[in-house]
Design a protein around this motif. Structure first.
Motif, mmCIF file in Angstrom:
data_model
loop_
_atom_site.group_PDB
_atom_site.id
_atom_site.type_symbol
_atom_site.label_atom_id
_atom_site.label_comp_id
_atom_site.label_asym_id
_atom_site.label_seq_id
_atom_site.Cartn_x
_atom_site.Cartn_y
_atom_site.Cartn_z
ATOM 1 N N ASP A 1 0.866 -1.177 0.000
ATOM 2 C CA ASP A 1 0.000 0.000 0.000
ATOM 3 C C ASP A 1 0.903 1.227 0.000
ATOM 4 O O ASP A 1 1.539 1.543 1.006
ATOM 5 N N VAL A 2 0.978 1.903 -1.123
ATOM 6 C CA VAL A 2 1.905 3.023 -1.287
ATOM 7 C C VAL A 2 1.487 4.208 -0.420
ATOM 8 O O VAL A 2 2.336 4.939 0.076
ATOM 9 N N TYR A 3 0.191 4.379 -0.197
ATOM 10 C CA TYR A 3 -0.267 5.487 0.641
ATOM 11 C C TYR A 3 0.226 5.337 2.083
ATOM 12 O O TYR A 3 0.465 6.330 2.761
ATOM 13 N N ALA A 4 0.378 4.106 2.546
ATOM 14 C CA ALA A 4 0.846 3.871 3.915
ATOM 15 C C ALA A 4 2.311 4.268 4.092
ATOM 16 O O ALA A 4 2.765 4.470 5.217
ATOM 17 N N LEU A 5 3.053 4.381 2.999
ATOM 18 C CA LEU A 5 4.460 4.789 3.084
ATOM 19 C C LEU A 5 4.603 6.272 3.424
ATOM 20 O O LEU A 5 5.653 6.703 3.884
ATOM 21 N N ARG A 6 3.549 7.055 3.150
ATOM 22 C CA ARG A 6 3.563 8.493 3.402
ATOM 23 C C ARG A 6 4.728 9.181 2.678
ATOM 24 O O ARG A 6 5.534 9.875 3.295
ATOM 25 N N LEU A 7 4.796 8.964 1.380
ATOM 26 C CA LEU A 7 5.840 9.587 0.564
ATOM 27 C C LEU A 7 5.523 11.055 0.345
ATOM 28 O O LEU A 7 4.361 11.465 0.366
ATOM 29 N N GLU A 8 6.558 11.844 0.113
ATOM 30 C CA GLU A 8 6.365 13.249 -0.235
ATOM 31 C C GLU A 8 5.664 13.302 -1.593
ATOM 32 O O GLU A 8 5.838 12.407 -2.420
ATOM 33 N N PRO A 9 4.885 14.353 -1.844
ATOM 34 C CA PRO A 9 4.110 14.404 -3.093
ATOM 35 C C PRO A 9 4.942 14.241 -4.367
ATOM 36 O O PRO A 9 4.540 13.507 -5.274
ATOM 37 N N GLU A 10 6.115 14.910 -4.432
ATOM 38 C CA GLU A 10 6.939 14.785 -5.638
ATOM 39 C C GLU A 10 7.443 13.364 -5.811
ATOM 40 O O GLU A 10 7.436 12.822 -6.923
ATOM 41 N N VAL A 11 7.876 12.751 -4.712
ATOM 42 C CA VAL A 11 8.385 11.374 -4.761
ATOM 43 C C VAL A 11 7.254 10.424 -5.125
ATOM 44 O O VAL A 11 7.427 9.499 -5.924
ATOM 45 N N PHE A 12 6.063 10.661 -4.569
ATOM 46 C CA PHE A 12 4.917 9.812 -4.862
ATOM 47 C C PHE A 12 4.570 9.857 -6.351
ATOM 48 O O PHE A 12 4.323 8.814 -6.965
ATOM 49 N N HIS A 13 4.578 11.047 -6.943
ATOM 50 C CA HIS A 13 4.238 11.163 -8.365
ATOM 51 C C HIS A 13 5.281 10.470 -9.234
ATOM 52 O O HIS A 13 4.931 9.811 -10.222
ATOM 53 N N ARG A 14 6.556 10.614 -8.868
ATOM 54 C CA ARG A 14 7.598 9.907 -9.631
ATOM 55 C C ARG A 14 7.431 8.395 -9.467
ATOM 56 O O ARG A 14 7.565 7.632 -10.423
ATOM 57 N N PHE A 15 7.127 7.956 -8.241
ATOM 58 C CA PHE A 15 6.936 6.529 -7.969
ATOM 59 C C PHE A 15 5.762 5.978 -8.778
ATOM 60 O O PHE A 15 5.853 4.917 -9.385
ATOM 61 N N GLN B 1 4.555 7.149 -11.543
ATOM 62 C CA GLN B 1 4.912 7.116 -12.966
ATOM 63 C C GLN B 1 5.830 5.924 -13.264
ATOM 64 O O GLN B 1 5.669 5.251 -14.278
ATOM 65 N N LEU B 2 6.786 5.659 -12.376
ATOM 66 C CA LEU B 2 7.695 4.539 -12.580
ATOM 67 C C LEU B 2 6.960 3.201 -12.467
ATOM 68 O O LEU B 2 7.268 2.257 -13.190
ATOM 69 N N ALA B 3 6.005 3.123 -11.552
ATOM 70 C CA ALA B 3 5.274 1.868 -11.335
ATOM 71 C C ALA B 3 4.383 1.544 -12.523
ATOM 72 O O ALA B 3 4.230 0.384 -12.897
ATOM 73 N N GLY B 4 3.794 2.556 -13.117
ATOM 74 C CA GLY B 4 2.959 2.338 -14.304
ATOM 75 C C GLY B 4 1.776 1.439 -14.019
ATOM 76 O O GLY B 4 1.027 1.644 -13.060
ATOM 77 N N SER B 5 1.622 0.399 -14.817
ATOM 78 C CA SER B 5 0.473 -0.498 -14.690
ATOM 79 C C SER B 5 0.597 -1.439 -13.495
ATOM 80 O O SER B 5 -0.342 -2.162 -13.184
ATOM 81 N N ARG B 6 1.738 -1.427 -12.828
ATOM 82 C CA ARG B 6 1.894 -2.278 -11.639
ATOM 83 C C ARG B 6 1.222 -1.673 -10.415
ATOM 84 O O ARG B 6 1.140 -2.303 -9.376
ATOM 85 N N MET B 7 0.719 -0.449 -10.546
ATOM 86 C CA MET B 7 0.037 0.202 -9.439
ATOM 87 C C MET B 7 -1.456 0.214 -9.711
ATOM 88 O O MET B 7 -1.902 0.594 -10.801
ATOM 89 N N THR B 8 -2.241 -0.206 -8.721
ATOM 90 C CA THR B 8 -3.685 -0.275 -8.896
ATOM 91 C C THR B 8 -4.307 1.080 -8.616
ATOM 92 O O THR B 8 -3.660 2.005 -8.122
ATOM 93 N N ALA B 9 -5.597 1.201 -8.904
ATOM 94 C CA ALA B 9 -6.317 2.451 -8.670
ATOM 95 C C ALA B 9 -6.414 2.762 -7.177
ATOM 96 O O ALA B 9 -6.555 3.910 -6.784
ATOM 97 N N LYS B 10 -6.349 1.739 -6.343
ATOM 98 C CA LYS B 10 -6.425 1.925 -4.886
ATOM 99 C C LYS B 10 -5.086 2.328 -4.279
ATOM 100 O O LYS B 10 -4.980 2.469 -3.074
ATOM 101 N N GLY B 11 -4.042 2.465 -5.109
ATOM 102 C CA GLY B 11 -2.736 2.859 -4.606
ATOM 103 C C GLY B 11 -1.923 1.693 -4.096
ATOM 104 O O GLY B 11 -1.064 1.851 -3.236
ATOM 105 N N GLU B 12 -2.175 0.526 -4.631
ATOM 106 C CA GLU B 12 -1.451 -0.672 -4.214
ATOM 107 C C GLU B 12 -0.489 -1.085 -5.319
ATOM 108 O O GLU B 12 -0.880 -1.201 -6.475
ATOM 109 N N LEU B 13 0.769 -1.272 -4.958
ATOM 110 C CA LEU B 13 1.777 -1.717 -5.912
ATOM 111 C C LEU B 13 1.795 -3.238 -5.912
ATOM 112 O O LEU B 13 1.863 -3.864 -4.845
ATOM 113 N N VAL B 14 1.727 -3.838 -7.087
ATOM 114 C CA VAL B 14 1.749 -5.301 -7.209
ATOM 115 C C VAL B 14 2.960 -5.681 -8.050
ATOM 116 O O VAL B 14 3.028 -5.366 -9.236
ATOM 117 N N LEU B 15 3.929 -6.342 -7.424
ATOM 118 C CA LEU B 15 5.123 -6.817 -8.120
ATOM 119 C C LEU B 15 5.091 -8.333 -8.152
ATOM 120 O O LEU B 15 4.927 -8.969 -7.113
#
Length: 135
Positions: free
Chosen positions: A39-53, A55-69
């Motif tokens: 759950d990427v939201y639980a990491l509490r990333l800074e907004p700029e870092v979150f947006h870069r993350f 973008q890098l995650a692409g389709s591996r990130m769900t609409a709920k903000g969950e990264l699936v690797l």
């Protein structure tokens, strides 16, 4: 960086799924592929870092903000688990890097006039392709 990775690994949930590919009969019997969910939201990333993350995650990130690797490159669970965690660490590391500022290119007077002249020539070619009128 190490602190962020530790927080991420604490929030990760792992599940093992059946993998395709090499492994013979073993691949049909043992769930060797690893699926990491974070759950990427639980990491509490800074907004700029979150947006870069994001973008890098692409389709591996769900609409709920969950990264699936999903890691299924290797034949063993442990190797795939290590691979998935390494990829997560690389993704987090890459998201924290600031993009380099692009230096504006400077064009001299001769280059500018040549560029404009070539645009004029190209425009003349395109005008010549227009409809022909017999007036």
């Amino acid at each position: 960086m190490a602190d962020l990775l530790d927080r991420a690994l604490a929030l990760v949930s792992e599940s093992f799924i059946a993998a395709a590919g090499p492994g013979g009969q073993n691949v049909n019997k043992v769930a060797t592929a690893v699926q990491l969910r974070l759950d990427v939201y639980a990491l509490r990333l800074e907004p700029e870092v979150f947006h870069r993350f994001k973008q890098l995650a692409g389709s591996r990130m769900t609409a709920k903000g969950e990264l699936v690797l999903t890691a299924r490159r290797f034949r063993t669970q442990e190797a795939n688990r290590t691979d998935a965690r390494k990829r997560l660490a690389e993704l987090l590391d890459e998201a924290q890097k600031l993009p380099e500022k692009r230096a504006k290119s400077r064009l001299n007077r001769v280059g500018k006039t040549e560029r404009l002249a070539s645009k004029k020539r190209r425009g003349a070619v395109k005008v010549g392709r227009g409809k022909v009128s017999f007036d």
